[in-house]
Design a protein around this motif. Sequence first.
Motif, PDB file in Angstrom:
ATOM      1  N   UNK A   1      95.773 -17.684   5.156  1.00  0.00           N
ATOM      2  CA  UNK A   1      94.604 -18.455   4.717  1.00  0.00           C
ATOM      3  C   UNK A   1      94.215 -19.417   5.824  1.00  0.00           C
ATOM      4  N   UNK A   2      92.923 -19.495   6.076  1.00  0.00           N
ATOM      5  CA  UNK A   2      92.403 -20.503   6.993  1.00  0.00           C
ATOM      6  C   UNK A   2      91.072 -20.967   6.409  1.00  0.00           C
TER       7      UNK A   2
ATOM      8  N   UNK B   1      87.784 -26.876  14.570  1.00  0.00           N
ATOM      9  CA  UNK B   1      88.991 -26.973  13.741  1.00  0.00           C
ATOM     10  C   UNK B   1      89.635 -25.594  13.564  1.00  0.00           C
ATOM     11  N   UNK B   2      88.840 -24.596  13.190  1.00  0.00           N
ATOM     12  CA  UNK B   2      89.388 -23.251  12.989  1.00  0.00           C
ATOM     13  C   UNK B   2      89.989 -22.709  14.285  1.00  0.00           C
ATOM     14  N   UNK B   3      89.341 -22.977  15.406  1.00  0.00           N
ATOM     15  CA  UNK B   3      89.862 -22.530  16.699  1.00  0.00           C
ATOM     16  C   UNK B   3      91.218 -23.160  16.983  1.00  0.00           C
TER      17      UNK B   3
ATOM     18  N   UNK C   1      93.761 -21.431  14.729  1.00  0.00           N
ATOM     19  CA  UNK C   1      94.071 -20.094  15.235  1.00  0.00           C
ATOM     20  C   UNK C   1      94.923 -20.164  16.502  1.00  0.00           C
ATOM     21  N   UNK C   2      94.661 -21.130  17.356  1.00  0.00           N
ATOM     22  CA  UNK C   2      95.476 -21.306  18.558  1.00  0.00           C
ATOM     23  C   UNK C   2      96.916 -21.634  18.184  1.00  0.00           C
ATOM     24  N   UNK C   3      97.096 -22.436  17.156  1.00  0.00           N
ATOM     25  CA  UNK C   3      98.457 -22.747  16.694  1.00  0.00           C
ATOM     26  C   UNK C   3      99.126 -21.503  16.113  1.00  0.00           C
TER      27      UNK C   3
ATOM     28  N   UNK D   1      86.104 -15.684  14.214  1.00  0.00           N
ATOM     29  CA  UNK D   1      87.274 -14.868  14.559  1.00  0.00           C
ATOM     30  C   UNK D   1      86.976 -13.978  15.768  1.00  0.00           C
ATOM     31  N   UNK D   2      85.786 -13.385  15.808  1.00  0.00           N
ATOM     32  CA  UNK D   2      85.407 -12.544  16.951  1.00  0.00           C
ATOM     33  C   UNK D   2      85.369 -13.366  18.240  1.00  0.00           C
ATOM     34  N   UNK D   3      84.868 -14.587  18.160  1.00  0.00           N
ATOM     35  CA  UNK D   3      84.825 -15.458  19.341  1.00  0.00           C
ATOM     36  C   UNK D   3      86.231 -15.782  19.834  1.00  0.00           C
ATOM     37  N   UNK D   4      87.202 -15.756  18.930  1.00  0.00           N
ATOM     38  CA  UNK D   4      88.591 -16.027  19.292  1.00  0.00           C
ATOM     39  C   UNK D   4      89.295 -14.760  19.796  1.00  0.00           C
ATOM     40  N   UNK D   5      88.631 -13.603  19.711  1.00  0.00           N
ATOM     41  CA  UNK D   5      89.201 -12.361  20.240  1.00  0.00           C
ATOM     42  C   UNK D   5      89.613 -11.348  19.190  1.00  0.00           C
ATOM     43  N   UNK D   6      89.332 -11.607  17.923  1.00  0.00           N
ATOM     44  CA  UNK D   6      89.649 -10.644  16.865  1.00  0.00           C
ATOM     45  C   UNK D   6      88.611  -9.528  16.854  1.00  0.00           C
ATOM     46  N   UNK D   7      89.043  -8.316  16.485  1.00  0.00           N
ATOM     47  CA  UNK D   7      88.151  -7.173  16.315  1.00  0.00           C
ATOM     48  C   UNK D   7      88.421  -6.541  14.949  1.00  0.00           C
TER      49      UNK D   7
END
Length: 103
Positions: free
Chosen positions: A25-26, A37-39, A42-44, A69-75
Amino acid sequence: DDLPAMFRPLQALENRAPDTHYVNVIATYPAFRRQGVATCLLAEAERQAAGRGLSLIVADRNLPARRAYAAFGFVDAAAERIVEQGGWRSQSRDWVLMLKPPA
């Protein structure tokens, strides 16, 4: 077999990413959205994954979350139809498994 029908698609997707660190959950309060905040969360999660990839599941119509999520590298990796049950309804049609390879 004892898992309620509404949770079976979620479990099926989670089972497709067994070697990943699963983010269950996020969420951020609306007043704190689009502030990184979400970034940070996700980094943690990525730090805690210790070299394993990350996985999470998101509703297909949750476009702000999917973009983050896509900006963080998720596909997108897979999808399963949402099962509505017990009065719970969703505006989305599918759950989407998203993966991020190890950093």
